[in-house]
Scaffold this motif. Structure first.
Motif, short mmCIF file in Angstrom:
data_model
loop_
_atom_site.label_atom_id
_atom_site.label_comp_id
_atom_site.label_asym_id
_atom_site.label_seq_id
_atom_site.Cartn_x
_atom_site.Cartn_y
_atom_site.Cartn_z
N ARG A 9 0.85 -1.18 0.00
CA ARG A 9 0.00 0.00 0.00
C ARG A 9 0.89 1.24 0.00
NH1 ARG A 9 -4.08 -1.16 4.89
NH2 ARG A 9 -5.34 0.49 3.89
N VAL A 10 0.37 2.35 -0.52
CA VAL A 10 1.22 3.53 -0.71
C VAL A 10 0.51 4.81 -0.31
CG1 VAL A 10 2.57 4.89 -2.37
CG2 VAL A 10 2.41 2.40 -2.66
N ILE A 11 1.24 5.68 0.39
CA ILE A 11 0.83 7.07 0.62
C ILE A 11 1.63 7.94 -0.33
CG2 ILE A 11 0.87 9.00 2.25
CD1 ILE A 11 -1.22 6.97 2.98
N TRP A 12 0.94 8.71 -1.15
CA TRP A 12 1.61 9.65 -2.06
C TRP A 12 1.45 11.05 -1.50
CZ3 TRP A 12 -0.66 12.24 -6.92
CH2 TRP A 12 0.35 12.89 -7.64
N CYS A 13 2.59 11.65 -1.11
CA CYS A 13 2.59 12.98 -0.50
C CYS A 13 3.57 13.86 -1.29
CB CYS A 13 2.98 12.88 0.97
SG CYS A 13 2.84 14.42 1.90
N PRO A 14 3.16 14.37 -2.44
CA PRO A 14 4.09 15.05 -3.34
C PRO A 14 4.25 16.53 -3.06
CG PRO A 14 1.94 14.91 -4.37
CD PRO A 14 1.82 14.23 -3.02
N HIS A 15 5.29 17.10 -3.63
CA HIS A 15 5.47 18.55 -3.68
C HIS A 15 4.25 19.14 -4.40
CE1 HIS A 15 7.14 22.43 -4.87
NE2 HIS A 15 8.18 22.22 -4.08
N PRO A 16 3.75 20.30 -3.97
CA PRO A 16 2.58 20.89 -4.63
C PRO A 16 2.74 21.06 -6.14
CG PRO A 16 3.05 22.06 -2.59
CD PRO A 16 4.18 21.10 -2.80
N MET A 17 3.95 21.37 -6.59
CA MET A 17 4.15 21.56 -8.03
C MET A 17 4.13 20.22 -8.78
SD MET A 17 4.15 24.70 -8.69
CE MET A 17 4.74 24.65 -10.40
N LEU A 18 4.56 19.15 -8.13
CA LEU A 18 4.46 17.84 -8.75
C LEU A 18 2.99 17.43 -8.85
CD1 LEU A 18 5.84 15.32 -9.89
CD2 LEU A 18 5.86 14.39 -7.56
N LYS A 19 2.24 17.67 -7.79
CA LYS A 19 0.80 17.38 -7.83
C LYS A 19 0.14 18.12 -8.98
CE LYS A 19 -3.21 15.99 -6.02
NZ LYS A 19 -4.19 16.81 -6.70
N LYS A 20 0.51 19.37 -9.19
CA LYS A 20 -0.04 20.17 -10.28
C LYS A 20 0.34 19.56 -11.63
CE LYS A 20 -0.16 24.95 -11.99
NZ LYS A 20 0.35 26.34 -11.76
N GLU A 21 1.57 19.07 -11.74
CA GLU A 21 2.05 18.48 -12.99
C GLU A 21 1.20 17.27 -13.39
OE1 GLU A 21 4.37 18.41 -16.34
OE2 GLU A 21 4.48 19.92 -14.74
N TYR A 22 0.69 16.54 -12.40
CA TYR A 22 -0.10 15.34 -12.67
C TYR A 22 -1.60 15.55 -12.45
CZ TYR A 22 3.99 12.47 -13.47
OH TYR A 22 5.13 11.93 -14.00
N ALA A 23 -2.03 16.79 -12.49
CA ALA A 23 -3.45 17.09 -12.33
C ALA A 23 -4.27 16.32 -13.37
CB ALA A 23 -3.70 18.59 -12.47
N GLY A 24 -5.30 15.64 -12.90
CA GLY A 24 -6.14 14.84 -13.78
C GLY A 24 -5.65 13.42 -13.97
N ARG A 25 -4.43 13.15 -13.50
CA ARG A 25 -3.86 11.79 -13.66
C ARG A 25 -3.57 11.14 -12.30
NH1 ARG A 25 1.23 11.60 -17.28
NH2 ARG A 25 0.68 9.38 -17.27
N GLU A 26 -4.18 11.70 -11.26
CA GLU A 26 -3.87 11.21 -9.91
C GLU A 26 -4.13 9.71 -9.74
OE1 GLU A 26 -4.86 15.62 -9.48
OE2 GLU A 26 -5.67 13.90 -10.59
N GLU A 27 -5.22 9.22 -10.31
CA GLU A 27 -5.53 7.80 -10.17
C GLU A 27 -4.50 6.92 -10.87
OE1 GLU A 27 -7.63 6.27 -8.25
OE2 GLU A 27 -8.40 8.16 -7.45
N GLU A 28 -3.96 7.42 -11.99
CA GLU A 28 -2.89 6.68 -12.66
C GLU A 28 -1.65 6.61 -11.76
OE1 GLU A 28 -1.93 7.59 -16.85
OE2 GLU A 28 -3.65 8.95 -16.73
N VAL A 29 -1.32 7.74 -11.13
CA VAL A 29 -0.17 7.77 -10.23
C VAL A 29 -0.37 6.77 -9.10
CG1 VAL A 29 1.18 9.15 -8.61
CG2 VAL A 29 0.40 10.16 -10.76
N LEU A 30 -1.53 6.81 -8.45
CA LEU A 30 -1.78 5.96 -7.30
C LEU A 30 -1.80 4.48 -7.66
CD1 LEU A 30 -4.54 8.10 -5.53
CD2 LEU A 30 -2.14 7.85 -4.85
N ALA A 31 -2.15 4.18 -8.90
CA ALA A 31 -2.13 2.79 -9.35
C ALA A 31 -0.75 2.35 -9.85
CB ALA A 31 -3.15 2.59 -10.47
N GLY A 32 0.18 3.33 -9.98
CA GLY A 32 1.50 3.01 -10.51
C GLY A 32 1.49 2.78 -12.01
N ARG A 33 0.55 3.40 -12.71
CA ARG A 33 0.36 3.12 -14.13
C ARG A 33 0.69 4.31 -15.03
NH1 ARG A 33 -2.27 -1.87 -14.40
NH2 ARG A 33 -2.41 -1.64 -16.66
N THR A 34 1.63 5.15 -14.62
CA THR A 34 2.00 6.30 -15.46
C THR A 34 3.05 5.96 -16.50
OG1 THR A 34 3.69 7.00 -13.88
CG2 THR A 34 1.47 7.94 -13.62
#
Length: 279
Positions: free
Chosen positions: A212-237
């Motif tokens: 299981r994973v907690i993703w706690c990114p830098h605010p600018m990284l979160k912005k870079e992946y806006a709209g793709r958060e579920e892909e990140v959390l699944a490890g599917r980027t």
């Protein structure tokens, strides 16, 4: 897909370091931008920085240098970067919530408490020299990680070339815990582990490890992946390149969660019981 809800309680927490425990990401960016400016190159965009985070140094440098097109050799860049690191990294500080989180988990390991122990290990891509540079002034904070449960990027127990986003570093971190559990305590399974990461390759590594994973990114990284958060959390980027995706998760499968910071961590949600502070 319906998220899984029948997880066992978390028995081990595995921590990345840069940008997760320590405020090093902005320092890394500053060092790189100082060099880029010196050679009249544009500043580092987050679209490139996102690819550097979490990876071992050689892999990150290769990506950066191919983008930067600096008029110096890789060795000259590394030397200039190292000088800046020596100057700035001794000023690193813990990110919000980190001291409280670590000390709370350590309290579960005390022999006189009745709650189940939550073991911890460090899994950082930083090589030992950089690790010491960033942490020597924070000895108390990092004393919670026993030496044998610290896995660094140039750890001889790791196979070279198998850094994040591949799962090896987290599987090794779990092994260091299982190899040193108190007598009679059952080995911890990957699904009983919670990985703490800020980088996208790091999240993918945790998912590939079956954790299981907690993703706690830098605010600018979160912005870079806006709209793709579920892909990140699944490890599917796709940060691992052409690697079979059978090991990673599915969108919305409940194995990962985004947190804006590590303050006020929801222990109960993960089955962890934190003993009260002794008077």
């Amino acid at each position: 897909m319906a998220p899984r809800t029948d997880f066992p309680p978390v028995r081990a927490c595995l921590f990345d370091m840069d940008g997760l425990l320590l405020d090093t990401e902005d320092i890394y960016t500053l060092c790189i931008n100082l060099i880029l400016d010196k050679y009249s190159r544009p500043s580092l965009p987050w679209s490139i920085k996102a690819q550097l985070q979490g990876r071992p140094g050689p892999a990150a440098n290769k990506i950066f240098l191919e983008w930067a097109q600096l008029p110096i050799t890789a060795e000259e860049f590394a030397a200039e970067n190292a000088v800046l690191h020596q100057k700035l990294f001794p000023g690193t500080k813990p990110l919000p919530g980190v001291p409280e989180l670590l000390t709370s988990l350590v309290r579960t390991q005390q022999p006189d408490v009745e709650t189940p122990a939550v073991h911890i290990a460090l899994a950082t891509s930083s090589h030992m020299g950089n690790f010491k540079l960033k942490t020597n002034h924070l000895a108390d904070l990092f004393s919670v990680f026993p030496d044998n449960r610290r896995v660094v990027g140039d750890d001889t127990r790791l196979t070279p070339g198998r850094g994040k986003p591949l799962p090896d570093i987290f599987l090794l971190a779990l092994k260091t815990i299982n190899d040193s559990l108190p007598e009679g305590e059952a080995p911890i399974k990957p699904e009983e582990c919670l990985v703490f990461e800020d980088s996208v390759p790091g999240v993918e590594a945790g998912r590939r490890a079956g954790m299981r994973v907690i993703w706690c990114p830098h605010p600018m990284l979160k912005k870079e992946y806006a709209g793709r958060e579920e892909e990140v959390l699944a490890g599917r980027t796709g940060e691992a390149g052409q690697v079979d995706l059978h090991q990673v998760g599915e969108l919305g499968d409940g194995w990962s969660e985004y947190l804006v910071s590590l303050e006020n961590f929801p222990y109960e949600k993960y089955g962890m019981v934190i003993p009260p502070v002794k008077a």
